[in-house]
Design an enzyme around this catalytic site. Sequence first.
Site, mmCIF file in Angstrom:
data_model
loop_
_atom_site.group_PDB
_atom_site.id
_atom_site.type_symbol
_atom_site.label_atom_id
_atom_site.label_comp_id
_atom_site.label_asym_id
_atom_site.label_seq_id
_atom_site.Cartn_x
_atom_site.Cartn_y
_atom_site.Cartn_z
ATOM 1 N N MET A 9 9.257 -2.039 -4.448
ATOM 2 C CA MET A 9 9.204 -0.573 -4.439
ATOM 3 C C MET A 9 8.834 -0.065 -3.048
ATOM 4 O O MET A 9 8.399 1.086 -2.893
ATOM 5 C CB MET A 9 8.211 -0.074 -5.480
ATOM 6 C CG MET A 9 8.626 -0.497 -6.903
ATOM 7 S SD MET A 9 8.020 0.586 -8.190
ATOM 8 C CE MET A 9 6.260 0.424 -7.960
ATOM 9 N N GLY A 10 8.990 -0.917 -2.020
ATOM 10 C CA GLY A 10 8.701 -0.466 -0.662
ATOM 11 C C GLY A 10 7.219 -0.444 -0.356
ATOM 12 O O GLY A 10 6.422 -1.056 -1.068
ATOM 13 N N HIS A 57 4.016 -4.923 2.427
ATOM 14 C CA HIS A 57 2.865 -5.580 3.048
ATOM 15 C C HIS A 57 3.134 -7.079 3.088
ATOM 16 O O HIS A 57 4.215 -7.534 2.695
ATOM 17 C CB HIS A 57 1.578 -5.235 2.283
ATOM 18 C CG HIS A 57 1.675 -5.456 0.798
ATOM 19 N ND1 HIS A 57 1.872 -6.700 0.238
ATOM 20 C CD2 HIS A 57 1.639 -4.587 -0.243
ATOM 21 C CE1 HIS A 57 1.923 -6.597 -1.070
ATOM 22 N NE2 HIS A 57 1.805 -5.318 -1.399
ATOM 23 N N HIS A 76 4.728 -8.813 0.006
ATOM 24 C CA HIS A 76 6.185 -8.700 -0.095
ATOM 25 C C HIS A 76 6.862 -9.636 0.911
ATOM 26 O O HIS A 76 7.855 -10.291 0.603
ATOM 27 C CB HIS A 76 6.646 -7.276 0.224
ATOM 28 C CG HIS A 76 6.106 -6.219 -0.690
ATOM 29 N ND1 HIS A 76 5.207 -5.264 -0.275
ATOM 30 C CD2 HIS A 76 6.357 -5.942 -1.999
ATOM 31 C CE1 HIS A 76 4.935 -4.446 -1.274
ATOM 32 N NE2 HIS A 76 5.612 -4.829 -2.336
ATOM 33 N N LYS A 104 1.154 -11.995 -8.302
ATOM 34 C CA LYS A 104 0.212 -10.872 -8.371
ATOM 35 C C LYS A 104 0.445 -10.099 -9.670
ATOM 36 O O LYS A 104 -0.485 -9.686 -10.348
ATOM 37 C CB LYS A 104 0.433 -9.968 -7.157
ATOM 38 C CG LYS A 104 0.017 -8.546 -7.316
ATOM 39 C CD LYS A 104 -1.387 -8.356 -6.833
ATOM 40 C CE LYS A 104 -1.967 -7.016 -7.233
ATOM 41 N NZ LYS A 104 -1.074 -5.901 -7.162
ATOM 42 N N ASP A 105 1.715 -9.909 -9.999
ATOM 43 C CA ASP A 105 2.105 -9.259 -11.253
ATOM 44 C C ASP A 105 2.614 -10.352 -12.179
ATOM 45 O O ASP A 105 3.812 -10.465 -12.449
ATOM 46 C CB ASP A 105 3.177 -8.214 -10.967
ATOM 47 C CG ASP A 105 2.710 -7.207 -9.926
ATOM 48 O OD1 ASP A 105 1.997 -6.271 -10.299
ATOM 49 O OD2 ASP A 105 3.018 -7.388 -8.727
#
Length: 286
Positions: free
Chosen positions: A34-35, A38, A41, A153-154
């Site tokens: 989703m942009g 960091h 990503h 993380k998710d």
Amino acid sequence: VGKIIDTVETVSGLRKKVTAWRRSSEKVVLVPTMGALHEGHLSLVETAKNVGDRTVVSIFVNPTQFAPNEDFDSYPRDHQRDLQKLAALDVDLVFMPARSEVYPDDFSTRVIVSGLSEGLCGASRPHFFGGVATVVAKLFNQCRPDAAIFGEKDYQQLLVIRRMARDLDMNVEVLGGSIVREADGVAMSSRNAYLSADERAKAPELFRTISNMADNLARGAAIGTQIEAGRTRLEEAGFRVDYLEVRDGETLSPVTRSARPPARVFGAAFLGKTRLIDNVPVPALS
Ligand code: AMP
């Protein structure tokens, strides 16, 4: 500076590029985001480059995974910086569709992964995994990647997407990337930008608490007692706890008797209005 990155905003533009790569038998790996990128990503992008020949990053703040009371409008957006970061990593293509490209006015379909979506984050955000599975199903159909990478993380999201791809025969290999943390242990997240200085100072206690619980569980501590102690510790540190649970890392079934690998400790807690999530594996006894 100076590096040019290829971007497309339409599904047809995306398909044109990816089809050419697939025709020459190149392995295409997609990293959905989703942009507000960091290091977390960017580590997924590095993994994508290692496992494939072509890396596509999508940037789309997906409205269907936000509830009306959530932060869709205020979610951080910084396309310029995102593109600079991705250019530095030599990403092959960035897909950044407009909302109308993804969701025409008469859009009517939703992908529901039952079971796996129901506890943990699904309990407090009942709309969330339906929105995520729907947009990722669309991304997989739009891009037709050989593989896609999601962060641990998710963790629940990773398992939900893996199950969806399997159940719907999408023929996309769903890979997990390990959690990237700040020096003080806080899991990197675009939402960390919402934290005040005071809240940011408290934030490391979430990772410390679940790590300590995981270590104690590995040494045979009782699950119920650990959860109670962890909850108290977080509350005393100024968090409002959403959930703190021990679940199997493969099935997400609640672990009630003895916590052994692949058990994981999952936590979600608010600091002010900001909801942080994190998870750690219960280590093997050494
Ligand atoms: P988001 O932009 O927050 O939707 O995240 C896009 C992808 O990056 C998801 O697969 C996340 O799990 C992953 N991600 C976010 N933060 C981290 C992190 N700290 N470490 C590893 N992966 C992450």
